[in-house]
Design an enzyme around this catalytic site. Structure first.
Site, PDB file in Angstrom:
ATOM      1  N   SER A 233      -1.904   1.523   0.723  1.00 43.58           N
ATOM      2  CA  SER A 233      -1.077   2.428  -0.085  1.00 43.58           C
ATOM      3  C   SER A 233       0.109   2.963   0.714  1.00 43.58           C
ATOM      4  O   SER A 233       1.216   2.439   0.603  1.00 43.58           O
ATOM      5  CB  SER A 233      -1.940   3.550  -0.639  1.00 43.58           C
ATOM      6  OG  SER A 233      -1.216   4.262  -1.605  1.00 43.58           O
ATOM      7  N   ARG A 234      -0.099   3.991   1.520  1.00 44.74           N
ATOM      8  CA  ARG A 234       0.951   4.527   2.386  1.00 44.74           C
ATOM      9  C   ARG A 234       0.315   4.969   3.703  1.00 44.74           C
ATOM     10  O   ARG A 234      -0.770   5.550   3.712  1.00 44.74           O
ATOM     11  CB  ARG A 234       1.653   5.729   1.740  1.00 44.74           C
ATOM     12  CG  ARG A 234       2.662   5.360   0.661  1.00 44.74           C
ATOM     13  CD  ARG A 234       3.905   4.635   1.236  1.00 44.74           C
ATOM     14  NE  ARG A 234       4.878   4.298   0.225  1.00 44.74           N
ATOM     15  CZ  ARG A 234       4.953   3.124  -0.410  1.00 44.74           C
ATOM     16  NH1 ARG A 234       4.081   2.174  -0.160  1.00 44.74           N
ATOM     17  NH2 ARG A 234       5.907   2.909  -1.295  1.00 44.74           N
ATOM     18  N   GLU A 263       5.318   3.320  10.628  1.00 42.71           N
ATOM     19  CA  GLU A 263       5.711   1.911  10.479  1.00 42.71           C
ATOM     20  C   GLU A 263       7.217   1.687  10.387  1.00 42.71           C
ATOM     21  O   GLU A 263       7.702   0.583  10.663  1.00 42.71           O
ATOM     22  CB  GLU A 263       5.059   1.291   9.228  1.00 42.71           C
ATOM     23  CG  GLU A 263       5.657   1.778   7.909  1.00 42.71           C
ATOM     24  CD  GLU A 263       4.988   1.156   6.682  1.00 42.71           C
ATOM     25  OE1 GLU A 263       3.758   1.108   6.636  1.00 42.71           O
ATOM     26  OE2 GLU A 263       5.721   0.737   5.769  1.00 42.71           O
ATOM     27  N   HIS A 295       2.895  -4.300   5.870  1.00 42.31           N
ATOM     28  CA  HIS A 295       3.335  -3.898   4.531  1.00 42.31           C
ATOM     29  C   HIS A 295       3.696  -5.131   3.692  1.00 42.31           C
ATOM     30  O   HIS A 295       4.793  -5.209   3.124  1.00 42.31           O
ATOM     31  CB  HIS A 295       4.534  -2.934   4.629  1.00 42.31           C
ATOM     32  CG  HIS A 295       4.604  -1.974   3.461  1.00 42.31           C
ATOM     33  ND1 HIS A 295       4.868  -0.635   3.621  1.00 42.31           N
ATOM     34  CD2 HIS A 295       4.436  -2.167   2.134  1.00 42.31           C
ATOM     35  CE1 HIS A 295       4.869  -0.061   2.426  1.00 42.31           C
ATOM     36  NE2 HIS A 295       4.618  -0.968   1.515  1.00 42.31           N
TER      37      HIS A 295
HETATM   38  P1  NAD Z   1       0.002   4.651  -9.808  1.00 43.75           P
HETATM   39  O1  NAD Z   1       0.992   5.763  -9.961  1.00 43.75           O
HETATM   40  O2  NAD Z   1      -0.238   3.736 -10.964  1.00 43.75           O
HETATM   41  O3  NAD Z   1      -1.421   5.252  -9.372  1.00 43.75           O
HETATM   42  C1  NAD Z   1      -1.594   6.276  -8.436  1.00 43.75           C
HETATM   43  C2  NAD Z   1      -2.832   7.056  -8.838  1.00 43.75           C
HETATM   44  O4  NAD Z   1      -3.064   8.047  -7.837  1.00 43.75           O
HETATM   45  C3  NAD Z   1      -2.697   7.769 -10.185  1.00 43.75           C
HETATM   46  O5  NAD Z   1      -3.803   7.491 -11.017  1.00 43.75           O
HETATM   47  C4  NAD Z   1      -2.670   9.248  -9.805  1.00 43.75           C
HETATM   48  O6  NAD Z   1      -3.264  10.082 -10.779  1.00 43.75           O
HETATM   49  C5  NAD Z   1      -3.477   9.230  -8.525  1.00 43.75           C
HETATM   50  N1  NAD Z   1      -3.255  10.417  -7.708  1.00 43.75           N
HETATM   51  C6  NAD Z   1      -2.157  11.201  -7.646  1.00 43.75           C
HETATM   52  N2  NAD Z   1      -2.377  12.221  -6.783  1.00 43.75           N
HETATM   53  C7  NAD Z   1      -3.635  12.051  -6.315  1.00 43.75           C
HETATM   54  C8  NAD Z   1      -4.437  12.790  -5.419  1.00 43.75           C
HETATM   55  N3  NAD Z   1      -3.993  13.917  -4.849  1.00 43.75           N
HETATM   56  N4  NAD Z   1      -5.697  12.343  -5.170  1.00 43.75           N
HETATM   57  C9  NAD Z   1      -6.162  11.212  -5.777  1.00 43.75           C
HETATM   58  N5  NAD Z   1      -5.441  10.477  -6.635  1.00 43.75           N
HETATM   59  C10 NAD Z   1      -4.190  10.898  -6.903  1.00 43.75           C
HETATM   60  O7  NAD Z   1       0.462   3.853  -8.517  1.00 43.75           O
HETATM   61  P2  NAD Z   1       0.095   2.345  -8.120  1.00 43.75           P
HETATM   62  O8  NAD Z   1       1.120   1.443  -8.666  1.00 43.75           O
HETATM   63  O9  NAD Z   1      -1.346   2.098  -8.402  1.00 43.75           O
HETATM   64  O10 NAD Z   1       0.316   2.419  -6.535  1.00 43.75           O
HETATM   65  C11 NAD Z   1      -0.560   3.148  -5.687  1.00 43.75           C
HETATM   66  C12 NAD Z   1       0.086   3.288  -4.334  1.00 43.75           C
HETATM   67  O11 NAD Z   1       0.174   1.977  -3.739  1.00 43.75           O
HETATM   68  C13 NAD Z   1       1.543   3.770  -4.421  1.00 43.75           C
HETATM   69  O12 NAD Z   1       1.590   5.150  -4.325  1.00 43.75           O
HETATM   70  C14 NAD Z   1       2.209   3.109  -3.254  1.00 43.75           C
HETATM   71  O13 NAD Z   1       2.273   4.055  -2.213  1.00 43.75           O
HETATM   72  C15 NAD Z   1       1.266   1.967  -2.854  1.00 43.75           C
HETATM   73  N6  NAD Z   1       1.879   0.624  -2.894  1.00 43.75           N
HETATM   74  C16 NAD Z   1       1.777  -0.158  -1.795  1.00 43.75           C
HETATM   75  C17 NAD Z   1       2.308  -1.433  -1.797  1.00 43.75           C
HETATM   76  C18 NAD Z   1       2.205  -2.360  -0.601  1.00 43.75           C
HETATM   77  O14 NAD Z   1       2.914  -3.366  -0.539  1.00 43.75           O
HETATM   78  N7  NAD Z   1       1.350  -2.077   0.358  1.00 43.75           N
HETATM   79  C19 NAD Z   1       2.946  -1.894  -2.945  1.00 43.75           C
HETATM   80  C20 NAD Z   1       3.006  -1.068  -4.076  1.00 43.75           C
HETATM   81  C21 NAD Z   1       2.466   0.200  -4.050  1.00 43.75           C
END
Ligand code: NAD
Length: 344
Positions: A233-234, A263, A295
């Site tokens: 995620s991050r 990173e 990433h």
């Molecule tokens: P999304 O917005 O669909 O889902 C995020 C979820 O996290 C939501 O359901 C939200 O309610 C929940 N959330 C918010 N605050 C929270 C908290 N305090 N505790 C628990 N849950 C919480 O996002 P997504 O498209 O599923 O992406 C998730 C994460 O993946 C993104 O935030 C991004 O940082 C990461 N990402 C990484 C890559 C990569 O290449 N590694 C690519 C895309 C996204």
């Protein structure tokens, strides 16, 4: 429309050229990352296009505003690298909310399987005609418990993949999704239960002040011995020092990291001929039970094509209509609709 495109990689150009040409958007590609030293390169353009490790802080936003630039098109979903509060009223921040949750969820499972079945080690061994199996004993995923933090688009796809492997899913989300639970197979619980009962923990929530270092010394202590931590995620979700200590103390059985808190200066670049100064990252990479990818979870043909198409459409929509469905609201991180009521 002319857009200054920062932190360009060859795989970006391939898709952005196709959709740019189709919709009349011309890109000037810069390899430099966007920050206060490079923002001047955007002078004379109608907008900027940025990625995850560009730094869009208050000073960059002020410079863009002074140049009359009104569009910041992020070619990613996350926006923790943008000072959203400062951006409000100064520049429209557009993003790509979804491009392929499958890309990230599938990479997460690839990392998990690689690590627990020691594929990364076996690959090197057989390349050297070493066919011994010592040290390669893994464990079945079937019947194990996975804790998923964040059940949005990616978390949900990862849930389905884990269900396919016969795992029990415990999940936590600040805003639980209706219809997500599935009897005893998939249940929402609190984070303490996730830390206490999971064999594998996977992070799929955004990075916010609330979630920063959600994996830390205290939460690692609550975990089962041998827990596998997955972070696609991050980077800031994991306190890397605490994770390293957890690994050294044999509490954490394995860690798979596609993202890392520091990173920005390293990932996406070739440092193979350099001395890496970050001792925590170097030590993590040196561990036999840690896998780091830089990433790359998003990096599939489908995701790149969707990212380019949506980014170009966002730019065209904003410049034609003065609004865009993928504009972010600085208060809740949602779309432009918020400005019509919910947040204000
Ligand atoms: P999304 O917005 O669909 O889902 C995020 C979820 O996290 C939501 O359901 C939200 O309610 C929940 N959330 C918010 N605050 C929270 C908290 N305090 N505790 C628990 N849950 C919480 O996002 P997504 O498209 O599923 O992406 C998730 C994460 O993946 C993104 O935030 C991004 O940082 C990461 N990402 C990484 C890559 C990569 O290449 N590694 C690519 C895309 C996204």
């Amino acid at each position: 429309m002319k857009i200054a495109f920062f932190d360009t990689k060859p795989y970006d150009k391939q898709f952005f050229d196709i959709y740019g040409e189709k919709h009349g958007v011309e890109f000037k590609y810069y390899e430099a990352k966007l920050n206060c030293d490079t923002v001047g390169l955007a002078k004379g353009y109608d907008g900027v296009c940025a990625f995850v490790n560009d730094t869009v802080d208050a000073s960059v936003i002020d410079s863009l505003e002074a140049m009359g630039i009104k569009i910041l098109a992020l070619r990613c979903a996350g926006y923790n690298n943008v000072d959203m509060k400062h951006a409000f009223g100064r520049i429209h921040v557009l993003r790509v909310p979804a491009y392929s949750p499958y890309a990230v969820a599938e990479h997460t499972m690839a990392l998990l399987l690689t690590s627990i079945r020691r594929i990364h080690k076996a690959y090197i061994r057989t390349k050297d005609f070493n066919f011994s199996l010592s040290g390669f004993t893994g464990f079945d995923l079937h019947g194990k418990t996975v804790g998923i933090i964040g059940t949005g688009k990616i978390g949900r796809v990862f849930t389905d993949i884990c269900k396919g492997f016969g795992m029990k899913v415990l999940a936590y989300d600040k805003y639980p999704a209706e219809g997500y639970e599935d009897g005893e197979k998939v249940k929402y619980v609190d984070t303490d239960t996730i830390f206490r009962e999971s064999d594998v923990i996977s992070l799929h929530c955004p990075l916010t002040e609330e979630t920063r270092h959600i994996i830390n010394k205290d939460t690692i202590e609550k975990c089962k011995k041998g827990v596998v931590i997955l972070n696609t995620s991050r980077g800031g979700l994991v306190d890397a020092e605490a994770l390293l200590n957890g690994i050294k103390e044999r509490k954490v059985g394995a860690a798979c990291l596609d993202v890392y808190e520091e990173e920005a200066d390293l990932f996406f670049e070739d440092y193979s001929g350099h001395i890496v100064e970050d001792d925590t990252l170097a030590r993590l990479i040196s561990m036999p039970n840690v896998i780091v990818t830089s990433h790359q979870a998003f990096l599939t043909q489908e995701a790149l094509s969707n990212i380019a198409e949506t980014t170009v459409r966002n730019i065209v929509e904003m410049s034609k209509n003065g609004m865009c469905q993928n504009e972010l609201c600085y208060r809740c991180g949602n779309t432009v609709d918020c400005k019509d009521g919910k947040c204000f």
